[in-house]
Design a protein around this motif. Structure first.
Motif, PDB file in Angstrom:
ATOM      1  N   THR A  23       3.087   0.523  -8.635  1.00  0.00           N
ATOM      2  CA  THR A  23       2.836   1.752  -7.876  1.00  0.00           C
ATOM      3  C   THR A  23       3.543   2.949  -8.492  1.00  0.00           C
ATOM      4  OG1 THR A  23       2.618   0.418  -5.873  1.00  0.00           O
ATOM      5  CG2 THR A  23       2.901   2.770  -5.566  1.00  0.00           C
TER       6      THR A  23
ATOM      7  N   MET B  98       0.845  -1.182   0.000  1.00  0.00           N
ATOM      8  CA  MET B  98       0.000   0.000   0.000  1.00  0.00           C
ATOM      9  C   MET B  98       0.888   1.241   0.000  1.00  0.00           C
ATOM     10  SD  MET B  98      -3.031   1.133   2.612  1.00  0.00           S
ATOM     11  CE  MET B  98      -2.117   1.917   3.909  1.00  0.00           C
TER      12      MET B  98
ATOM     13  N   GLN C 274      -0.548  12.535  -0.328  1.00  0.00           N
ATOM     14  CA  GLN C 274      -1.481  13.647  -0.122  1.00  0.00           C
ATOM     15  C   GLN C 274      -1.772  14.270  -1.484  1.00  0.00           C
ATOM     16  OE1 GLN C 274      -2.802  14.976   2.896  1.00  0.00           O
ATOM     17  NE2 GLN C 274      -2.079  13.029   3.695  1.00  0.00           N
TER      18      GLN C 274
ATOM     19  N   HIS D   1      -4.198   0.688  -2.815  1.00  0.00           N
ATOM     20  CA  HIS D   1      -4.125  -0.726  -2.452  1.00  0.00           C
ATOM     21  C   HIS D   1      -3.953  -1.528  -3.731  1.00  0.00           C
ATOM     22  CE1 HIS D   1      -5.888   0.392   1.437  1.00  0.00           C
ATOM     23  NE2 HIS D   1      -6.739   1.118   0.743  1.00  0.00           N
TER      24      HIS D   1
ATOM     25  N   ASP E  41      -8.555   4.581  -1.879  1.00  0.00           N
ATOM     26  CA  ASP E  41      -9.403   5.190  -0.854  1.00  0.00           C
ATOM     27  C   ASP E  41      -8.940   6.620  -0.632  1.00  0.00           C
ATOM     28  OD1 ASP E  41     -10.831   2.844  -0.314  1.00  0.00           O
ATOM     29  OD2 ASP E  41      -9.372   2.188   1.184  1.00  0.00           O
TER      30      ASP E  41
ATOM     31  N   THR F  41       0.715   5.643   0.235  1.00  0.00           N
ATOM     32  CA  THR F  41      -0.112   6.754   0.692  1.00  0.00           C
ATOM     33  C   THR F  41       0.500   8.063   0.238  1.00  0.00           C
ATOM     34  OG1 THR F  41      -0.764   5.487   2.639  1.00  0.00           O
ATOM     35  CG2 THR F  41      -1.116   7.854   2.728  1.00  0.00           C
TER      36      THR F  41
ATOM     37  N   THR G  97      -5.837  12.558   1.884  1.00  0.00           N
ATOM     38  CA  THR G  97      -4.954  11.391   1.877  1.00  0.00           C
ATOM     39  C   THR G  97      -5.493  10.355   0.905  1.00  0.00           C
ATOM     40  OG1 THR G  97      -4.391  11.798   4.190  1.00  0.00           O
ATOM     41  CG2 THR G  97      -3.891   9.608   3.305  1.00  0.00           C
ATOM     42  N   LEU G  98      -4.635   9.886   0.002  1.00  0.00           N
ATOM     43  CA  LEU G  98      -4.999   8.843  -0.949  1.00  0.00           C
ATOM     44  C   LEU G  98      -4.228   7.581  -0.602  1.00  0.00           C
ATOM     45  CD1 LEU G  98      -6.319   7.861  -3.656  1.00  0.00           C
ATOM     46  CD2 LEU G  98      -4.226   8.649  -4.770  1.00  0.00           C
ATOM     47  N   ASN G  99      -4.949   6.491  -0.309  1.00  0.00           N
ATOM     48  CA  ASN G  99      -4.333   5.181  -0.086  1.00  0.00           C
ATOM     49  C   ASN G  99      -4.498   4.364  -1.354  1.00  0.00           C
ATOM     50  OD1 ASN G  99      -3.616   5.730   2.535  1.00  0.00           O
ATOM     51  ND2 ASN G  99      -5.354   4.696   3.440  1.00  0.00           N
TER      52      ASN G  99
END
Length: 77
Positions: A64, A1, A5, A59, A29, A3, A55-57
């Protein structure tokens, strides 16, 4: 994962953001305060406070680096 901004402070930015991430199979998310919404949902995004970074997660097992390169225009500095 992963993360990051992001800033989605205009309607055009929200539309192009959703158009960019729906190309990927991964799940995304967006988290703003206590709210967590599916980042592929344009209606969900408009329910958030877009005046602040979100915040963008990311998954999933997709590349990536490729996703982050695509999202570069939205990443908050």
């Amino acid at each position: 994962m992963a993360t990051v901004q992001i800033m989605l402070n205009s309607i055009d930015k929200v539309k192009s953001f959703v158009n960019d991430i729906v190309k990927f199979d991964s799940d995304f998310d967006l988290i703003s305060g206590r709210y967590v919404i599916d980042a592929k949902s344009i209606m969900g995004i408009f329910s958030l406070d877009l005046s602040k970074p979100i915040t963008l997660n990311i998954h999933g097992t997709e590349d990536t680096a490729k996703i982050l390169e695509t999202l570069k225009p939205y990443i908050a500095e």
